[in-house]
Design an enzyme around this catalytic site. Structure first.
Site, PDB file in Angstrom:
ATOM      1  N   ARG A  60      -7.620   7.099 -31.757  1.00 34.61           N
ATOM      2  CA  ARG A  60      -7.993   6.409 -30.524  1.00 34.61           C
ATOM      3  C   ARG A  60      -7.105   5.185 -30.364  1.00 34.61           C
ATOM      4  O   ARG A  60      -7.379   4.126 -30.916  1.00 34.61           O
ATOM      5  CB  ARG A  60      -9.469   5.998 -30.574  1.00 34.61           C
ATOM      6  CG  ARG A  60     -10.423   7.183 -30.693  1.00 34.61           C
ATOM      7  CD  ARG A  60     -11.845   6.702 -30.844  1.00 34.61           C
ATOM      8  NE  ARG A  60     -12.776   7.819 -30.961  1.00 34.61           N
ATOM      9  CZ  ARG A  60     -14.089   7.683 -31.166  1.00 34.61           C
ATOM     10  NH1 ARG A  60     -14.606   6.459 -31.280  1.00 34.61           N
ATOM     11  NH2 ARG A  60     -14.868   8.741 -31.266  1.00 34.61           N
ATOM     12  N   ASP A  62      -5.177   1.950 -28.726  1.00 29.79           N
ATOM     13  CA  ASP A  62      -5.562   0.825 -27.876  1.00 29.79           C
ATOM     14  C   ASP A  62      -4.760   0.823 -26.578  1.00 29.79           C
ATOM     15  O   ASP A  62      -3.757   1.524 -26.433  1.00 29.79           O
ATOM     16  CB  ASP A  62      -5.309  -0.500 -28.598  1.00 29.79           C
ATOM     17  CG  ASP A  62      -6.258  -0.735 -29.755  1.00 29.79           C
ATOM     18  OD1 ASP A  62      -7.364  -0.174 -29.727  1.00 29.79           O
ATOM     19  OD2 ASP A  62      -5.874  -1.473 -30.686  1.00 29.79           O
ATOM     20  N   ARG A 210      -1.038  -3.092 -36.560  1.00 31.26           N
ATOM     21  CA  ARG A 210      -0.626  -4.277 -35.812  1.00 31.26           C
ATOM     22  C   ARG A 210      -0.816  -5.562 -36.622  1.00 31.26           C
ATOM     23  O   ARG A 210      -0.009  -6.497 -36.524  1.00 31.26           O
ATOM     24  CB  ARG A 210      -1.387  -4.346 -34.487  1.00 31.26           C
ATOM     25  CG  ARG A 210      -0.968  -3.248 -33.507  1.00 31.26           C
ATOM     26  CD  ARG A 210      -1.916  -3.142 -32.331  1.00 31.26           C
ATOM     27  NE  ARG A 210      -1.999  -4.397 -31.596  1.00 31.26           N
ATOM     28  CZ  ARG A 210      -2.924  -4.650 -30.668  1.00 31.26           C
ATOM     29  NH1 ARG A 210      -3.851  -3.729 -30.381  1.00 31.26           N
ATOM     30  NH2 ARG A 210      -2.932  -5.810 -30.042  1.00 31.26           N
TER      31      ARG A 210
END
Length: 269
Positions: A60, A62, A210
């Site tokens: 999933r 972002d 990230r």
């Protein structure tokens, strides 16, 4: 995949490899008041199938994150699949915006699950390391005007290898019951103005890549050191780490399964 069978079930589960530019979308997952990749794909498939279709992805992503080879699965008409696999490549692509393309497809068992059967995932993060931003790569890289020390970043990256607790680089909202993951490969390479961080693991925590990139950039900028990054990982405290890198430099690259991968299926019809 083309064997005729008069006793075909009504539905056939298929795996599709999807490439998308994440810039115009609010992530993969369907949302009530925002444009998502999942909802856009489901709408295109419904035009082919004539009824509701659920598309499930290996990850999933972002808002703003891209995919080079996302694996998804869906249940479609078995008879249509037998007549023409191209309905689920060229057909669905004709109903999709140009920012989303199906680039590979195959039949899978009815119990195949793109997310839960995934044995490993790979991501790539791209940094534009130049004093001026790029007009061409604005939404494909994180612009970093300060020259980065790539060797120091590589040294810091080695502290992430293997199975360990990655609490220090998980998001505060991560709901995973355990922060232990196994990173198989992690490289930092530079070609011209582009620095590429590539990472593969058995699974990832929310914002793990990230946050990893944010900390490696801190090392590259001289705000931190490889030893300090190692201490951060050992301390397991996310609040002491660097800021999260922006989404638009991140790409979902591959999903690995027992007998195939999303990269290997590119071009398969």
């Amino acid at each position: 995949m083309n064997t005729a069978n008069s006793d075909l079930p009504e539905k056939q589960r298929i795996a599709m490899v999807v490439e998308f530019d994440g810039q115009p979308f609010h992530g993969w997952q369907q949302q009530n008041n925002a444009c998502s990749v999942q909802a856009t794909m489901q709408e295109a498939l419904q035009r082919i199938e004539g009824g509701s279709v659920v598309v499930t992805a290996a990850g999933r992503t972002d808002a703003g994150v891209h995919a080079e080879a996302m694996m998804v699965h869906a249940d479609v008409s078995a008879s249509r699949w037998q007549r023409s696999h191209l309905a689920y490549v060229h057909g669905i692509n004709s109903f999709l915006p140009l920012q989303i393309r199906v680039i590979g497809v195959r039949a899978v068992d009815a119990n195949f699950h793109a997310r839960f059967d995934c044995r490993g995932r790979s991501y790539r993060y791209q940094i534009w390391n130049r004093s001026t931003a790029s007009a061409l790569h604005r939404w494909q890289h994180w612009w970093m005007p300060k020259t980065l020390d790539v060797e120091a970043m590589r040294e810091a990256a080695q502290h992430c290898m293997g199975r360990q607790d990655f609490s220090a680089i998980r998001a505060s909202g991560c709901q995973a019951s355990s922060a232990t993951r196994c990173i198989h490969t992690l490289t930092v390479e530079q070609s011209g103005h582009c620095i590429t961080i590539s990472v593969s693991a058995d699974a990832f925590l929310y914002h793990m890549v990230r946050n990893l990139v944010g900390n490696l950039v801190d090392v590259g900028c001289g705000r931190s050191t490889p030893d300090a990054f190692a201490a951060l990982l050992a301390g397991k405290d996310r609040s002491l780490g660097a800021a999260t890198a922006p989404a638009h430099g991140l790409y979902f690259v591959d999903a690995q399964y027992d007998d195939f991968s999303s990269q290997a299926l590119i071009g398969s019809f």
